[in-house]
Motif scaffolding. Structure first.
Motif, short mmCIF file in Angstrom:
data_model
loop_
_atom_site.label_atom_id
_atom_site.label_comp_id
_atom_site.label_asym_id
_atom_site.label_seq_id
_atom_site.Cartn_x
_atom_site.Cartn_y
_atom_site.Cartn_z
N ARG A 1 8.70 -3.81 -2.61
CA ARG A 1 9.40 -2.52 -2.67
C ARG A 1 9.01 -1.73 -3.91
O ARG A 1 8.83 -0.51 -3.85
N ARG B 1 5.63 -0.22 -3.36
CA ARG B 1 5.71 0.96 -2.48
C ARG B 1 6.17 2.18 -3.28
O ARG B 1 5.60 3.27 -3.16
N LEU B 2 7.20 2.01 -4.08
CA LEU B 2 7.70 3.13 -4.88
C LEU B 2 6.67 3.62 -5.89
O LEU B 2 6.61 4.81 -6.20
N GLU C 1 7.20 -6.04 4.51
CA GLU C 1 8.66 -6.14 4.59
C GLU C 1 9.07 -6.85 5.88
O GLU C 1 9.94 -7.72 5.88
N ASP D 1 0.95 1.88 0.87
CA ASP D 1 1.37 2.99 1.72
C ASP D 1 2.46 2.49 2.67
O ASP D 1 2.79 1.30 2.69
N ASP D 2 3.01 3.39 3.45
CA ASP D 2 4.13 3.03 4.32
C ASP D 2 3.77 1.94 5.33
O ASP D 2 4.57 1.05 5.62
N ALA D 3 2.57 2.01 5.87
CA ALA D 3 2.15 1.02 6.87
C ALA D 3 2.02 -0.37 6.24
O ALA D 3 2.48 -1.36 6.82
N GLN D 4 1.38 -0.44 5.08
CA GLN D 4 1.25 -1.73 4.39
C GLN D 4 2.63 -2.29 4.05
O GLN D 4 2.89 -3.49 4.22
N TYR D 5 3.47 -1.44 3.54
CA TYR D 5 4.82 -1.87 3.18
C TYR D 5 5.58 -2.39 4.39
O TYR D 5 6.23 -3.43 4.33
N ALA D 6 5.49 -1.68 5.49
CA ALA D 6 6.22 -2.08 6.70
C ALA D 6 5.80 -3.47 7.17
O ALA D 6 6.64 -4.28 7.58
#
Length: 102
Positions: A57, A60-61, A74, A66-71
């Protein structure tokens, strides 16, 4: 993310031990003690997973992910590993959640 692989091994090992113990004629108090030990053994592993999630997290911040990697990360941490832990610790191993490698 080393803790993900390690968590899988710990949780499966604990589940196997509890399942084997459940099939033996032992006093209920002894079985309760085994569950307490299993819960205690899961706590440091779960803590490590929570730390990994916090790092993901944070990355990501900070814009490292990026959002895809983070998703993906997570989802792997929360849905697969923690769901597996809940399944084992609730004695519902027969549902067979599968851990998928990254």
């Amino acid at each position: 993310m080393q803790s993900v692989a390690g968590a899988s091994q710990v949780f499966v090992s604990i589940a196997d031990a509890l399942e084997a113990l459940a099939n033996q004629p032992i006093p209920l108090d002894d079985y309760a003690v085994a569950w307490r030990h299993a819960t205690a053994a899961c706590e440091p592993v779960t803590d490590a997973l929570a730390r990994d999630l916090a790092c993901v997290r944070s990355d990501r911040l900070a814009g490292v992910l990026d959002d895809a990697q983070y998703a993906i990360l997570e989802s792997h941490l929360l849905l697969n590993v923690l769901r597996k832990r809940d399944c084992i610790m609730n004695g519902n191993r027969r549902f067979g959640y599968v851990l998928h490698p990254l």
